[in-house]
Design a protein around this motif. Structure first.
Motif, mmCIF file in Angstrom:
data_model
loop_
_atom_site.group_PDB
_atom_site.id
_atom_site.type_symbol
_atom_site.label_atom_id
_atom_site.label_comp_id
_atom_site.label_asym_id
_atom_site.label_seq_id
_atom_site.Cartn_x
_atom_site.Cartn_y
_atom_site.Cartn_z
ATOM 1 N N ARG A 28 -27.411 -9.115 -6.993
ATOM 2 C CA ARG A 28 -27.711 -7.708 -6.767
ATOM 3 C C ARG A 28 -27.289 -7.325 -5.361
ATOM 4 O O ARG A 28 -28.074 -7.301 -4.440
ATOM 5 N N ARG A 63 -19.426 -1.315 -13.933
ATOM 6 C CA ARG A 63 -19.306 -0.597 -15.198
ATOM 7 C C ARG A 63 -20.051 0.726 -15.048
ATOM 8 O O ARG A 63 -21.262 0.708 -14.815
ATOM 9 N N THR A 109 -14.580 0.492 -16.173
ATOM 10 C CA THR A 109 -14.946 -0.896 -15.932
ATOM 11 C C THR A 109 -13.913 -1.482 -14.976
ATOM 12 O O THR A 109 -12.709 -1.383 -15.236
ATOM 13 N N GLU A 143 -23.687 -0.230 -13.755
ATOM 14 C CA GLU A 143 -24.154 -1.618 -13.663
ATOM 15 C C GLU A 143 -23.158 -2.349 -12.781
ATOM 16 O O GLU A 143 -21.949 -2.149 -12.908
ATOM 17 N N THR A 144 -23.666 -3.186 -11.889
ATOM 18 C CA THR A 144 -22.805 -4.029 -11.071
ATOM 19 C C THR A 144 -23.382 -5.433 -11.075
ATOM 20 O O THR A 144 -24.595 -5.598 -11.131
ATOM 21 N N THR A 168 -24.657 6.327 -15.807
ATOM 22 C CA THR A 168 -25.238 5.000 -15.601
ATOM 23 C C THR A 168 -24.207 4.105 -14.930
ATOM 24 O O THR A 168 -22.997 4.291 -15.109
ATOM 25 N N ARG A 186 -24.167 3.986 -6.828
ATOM 26 C CA ARG A 186 -25.344 4.257 -7.676
ATOM 27 C C ARG A 186 -25.818 5.689 -7.503
ATOM 28 O O ARG A 186 -26.153 6.372 -8.476
#
Length: 131
Positions: free
Chosen positions: A89, A121, A77, A110-111, A108, A99
């Motif tokens: 996004r 993350r 993180t 996530e941003t 996986t 990605r």
């Protein structure tokens, strides 16, 4: 000759380089397992590198890094204050590259913005192989 891939042992020198360049970085490392696959380690290193580059370029102040390596996964993180309102996004090539790299490992990512901070993350299986 095979090129040596970066790994967990390169995280502290990477962070030290960003600190020397003027980006305050609060690093939390919990490496409980030092036998993650080279592909998993290289992928998490590259995501960290891109996230810190973005923090230095677009952020306001320092960055926080939390990296946990255990027998099942590598979890990263990275967070930083944003200088101005950033789109929820982001689609810059760096984010796309992150990605793709994480997807290739079966992980996986996530941003996005959380409470005024840009957060990246990522979680990668410790045994990840190249796609």
């Amino acid at each position: 000759l095979d090129a040596v891939q970066p790994g967990l042992h390169d995280v502290e020198p990477l962070v030290a380089g960003y600190r020397a360049a003027g980006l305050p970085v609060d690093l939390s490392l919990a490496i409980e397992q030092d036998r993650c696959s080279p592909n998993a380690e290289a992928a998490i290193f590259r995501v960290l590198q891109e996230a810190l580059t973005n923090a230095a370029r677009y952020g306001n102040g320092g960055a926080t890094v939390n990296l946990i390596a255990n027998e099942s996964s590598l979890s990263l993180t990275v967070g930083n204050q944003v200088r101005r309102q950033v789109g929820q996004r982001g689609q810059g090539s760096g984010l796309i590259g992150m990605r793709e790299r994480i997807a290739a490992t079966g992980g996986t990512i996530e941003t996005g913005l959380e409470e005024g901070r840009w957060i990246v993350r990522a979680t990668i299986p410790a045994a990840a192989r190249a796609a």
